[in-house]
Design a protein around this motif. Structure first.
Motif, mmCIF file in Angstrom:
data_model
loop_
_atom_site.group_PDB
_atom_site.id
_atom_site.type_symbol
_atom_site.label_atom_id
_atom_site.label_comp_id
_atom_site.label_asym_id
_atom_site.label_seq_id
_atom_site.Cartn_x
_atom_site.Cartn_y
_atom_site.Cartn_z
ATOM 1 N N UNK A 169 3.261 6.515 2.582
ATOM 2 C CA UNK A 169 3.467 6.405 1.055
ATOM 3 C C UNK A 169 3.397 7.754 0.160
ATOM 4 N N UNK A 170 2.105 8.308 0.549
ATOM 5 C CA UNK A 170 1.593 9.375 0.121
ATOM 6 C C UNK A 170 2.647 10.704 0.359
ATOM 7 N N UNK B 2 1.373 9.614 -5.709
ATOM 8 C CA UNK B 2 1.675 10.794 -5.185
ATOM 9 C C UNK B 2 2.647 11.573 -6.006
ATOM 10 N N UNK B 3 3.738 10.814 -6.204
ATOM 11 C CA UNK B 3 5.019 11.335 -7.137
ATOM 12 C C UNK B 3 4.454 11.730 -8.700
ATOM 13 N N UNK C 275 0.926 -1.217 0.081
ATOM 14 C CA UNK C 275 -0.088 0.057 0.019
ATOM 15 C C UNK C 275 0.971 1.125 0.005
ATOM 16 N N UNK C 276 1.952 1.242 0.486
ATOM 17 C CA UNK C 276 3.026 2.430 0.746
ATOM 18 C C UNK C 276 3.449 2.589 -0.651
ATOM 19 N N UNK C 277 3.693 1.478 -1.281
ATOM 20 C CA UNK C 277 4.437 1.621 -2.703
ATOM 21 C C UNK C 277 3.382 2.391 -3.588
ATOM 22 N N UNK C 278 2.116 1.782 -3.389
ATOM 23 C CA UNK C 278 1.170 2.344 -4.528
ATOM 24 C C UNK C 278 0.923 3.760 -4.227
ATOM 25 N N UNK D 3 7.027 7.316 -12.157
ATOM 26 C CA UNK D 3 6.080 6.305 -11.766
ATOM 27 C C UNK D 3 7.103 5.212 -10.766
ATOM 28 N N UNK D 4 8.022 5.030 -11.518
ATOM 29 C CA UNK D 4 9.019 4.008 -10.950
ATOM 30 C C UNK D 4 9.916 4.636 -9.634
ATOM 31 N N UNK D 5 10.183 5.843 -9.977
ATOM 32 C CA UNK D 5 10.839 6.382 -8.615
ATOM 33 C C UNK D 5 10.046 6.680 -7.626
#
Length: 268
Positions: free
Chosen positions: A205-206, A161-162, A153-156, A178-180
Motif C-alpha cells: 500500500x505504501x 503515502x499518497x 491495511x493496503x488502502x489505509x 486521499x481518495x485517489x
C-alpha cells in the motif's frame, strides 16, 4: 443449484455465477472514468456489451478458468488485479487516446464539482471492496479474513503515502489526493489479497500510493492525455504494480494453494 467442485465447492454454483457477473459488469464500468463526458449513452451501452464479451470474458478464463494459459503459467490473481484492473486501465487509456481530450482540457482546470460526493463515493468503494476481495475466498473462512485485513491495511497505507507525497510535491495535501490514494491501495492489493500477509500489504500500500501518485500527477501531465478519472493511472498502473509485487510477497503460509514469491525463496 449444486456447487461446482472445480470452482466453488462450498457454495451453490449459481451464487458463484452471480458473483462472477459482478466482476464482469464492474470492469467496463471502470473504463468510463477514462472517457467521461465524451461518449453518448447508446454508444456506451454497445461498447460495454462488446468489450465485456470480447475482452473481459476471454481474459477472465485465461486467468481463472481451469486450463487457462495464464493460470497454467502460474499467474496469481486473487480478486482481479489482471482480470479487472490491468485490462480496464489499459483499455481506458486506449479509448482516451482514440477519442481525444475534452473541449477545455489543457486550457483551464477541470476539477471535481462536489468533493463531499467524491468522499462519500470513495467511502462506499472502500467498504464494498471487502466484498470484492474477501468474497473471492468463496467462503467465510480464514482466507477471507486475511483478504479482508490486507485489503483494509493496503488502502489505509496508500492513502497515507499518497497524501504525504502530494504534500511534499505540491505543498499541501488534499481530500481528492486521499481518495485517489485509497483507491490505489485497493487496486494494488487486489491480485495479492489472499496470497500476502497483512504486513506485506502495508508495504504494498505504501509503495502503490507513491507509484500511482507519480503516474497521475507527473506522467499524465507530461504526456497530455485526458484520462478524466485516472483509470489508467490508478487502475492500469496500480493493477500492474500489484500483480508484480504479488510475485514478491506471496506466501504459501498465507494460502497453500498459491505460491511462494521471491522474498519467500521462489525467484520463479
Amino acid at each position: 443449484m449444486a456447487p461446482n467442485p472445480d470452482y466453488a465447492p462450498t457454495i451453490p454454483h449459481m451464487a458463484f455465477m452471480v458473483f462472477q457477473c459482478m466482476f464482469a459488469v464492474i470492469t467496463p464500468a471502470l473504463i468510463t472514468g477514462a472517457f467521461a463526458e465524451r461518449m453518448k449513452f447508446p454508444a456506451f451501452v454497445v461498447f460495454t456489451l462488446a468489450w465485456a464479451t470480447f475482452v473481459y470474458d476471454p481474459v477472465a478464463h485465461w486467468v481463472w478458468g481451469n486450463g487457462g494459459w495464464l493460470r497454467e503459467m502460474g499467474v496469481l490473481d486473487f480478486a482481479g488485479g489482471t482480470v479487472v484492473h490491468i485490462i480496464s486501465g489499459v483499455s481506458g487509456l486506449v479509448i482516451a487516446l482514440m477519442i481525444g481530450g475534452r473541449k477545455d482540457y489543457g486550457k483551464k482546470a477541470i476539477i471535481p464539482h462536489n468533493l463531499p460526493m467524491v468522499l462519500i463515493g470513495a467511502s462506499l468503494l472502500w467498504f464494498g471492496w471487502f466484498g470484492f476481495n474477501a468474497g473471492s475466498a468463496l467462503g467465510a473462512n480464514g482466507l477471507a479474513a486475511t483478504a479482508f485485513v490486507t485489503t483494509h491495511t493496503s488502502a489505509a497505507a496508500a492513502t497515507l503515502s499518497w497524501v504525504l507525497v502530494e504534500w511534499m510535491y505540491h505543498g499541501k495535501p488534499t481530500i481528492l489526493g486521499a481518495v485517489s490514494g485509497c483507491i490505489a491501495g485497493l487496486v494494488a492489493i487486489t491480485p495479492g489479497a489472499g496470497f500476502v500477509s497483512p504486513l506485506s500489504s502495508v508495504i504494498i500500500g505504501l509503495a502503490s500510493g507513491v507509484v500511482c501518485f507519480f503516474s497521475v500527477s507527473v506522467i499524465k501531465a507530461k504526456l497530455g492525455y485526458d484520462d478524466a478519472l485516472d483509470a489508467f493511472g490508478v487502475h492500469g498502473v496500480g493493477g500492474t504494480f500489484g500483480a508484480i509485487v504479488t510475485g514478491l510477497f506471496a506466501s504459501k503460509e498465507v494460502n497453500p494453494t498459491g505460491a511462494d514469491g521471491l522474498f519467500f525463496g521462489n525467484p520463479d
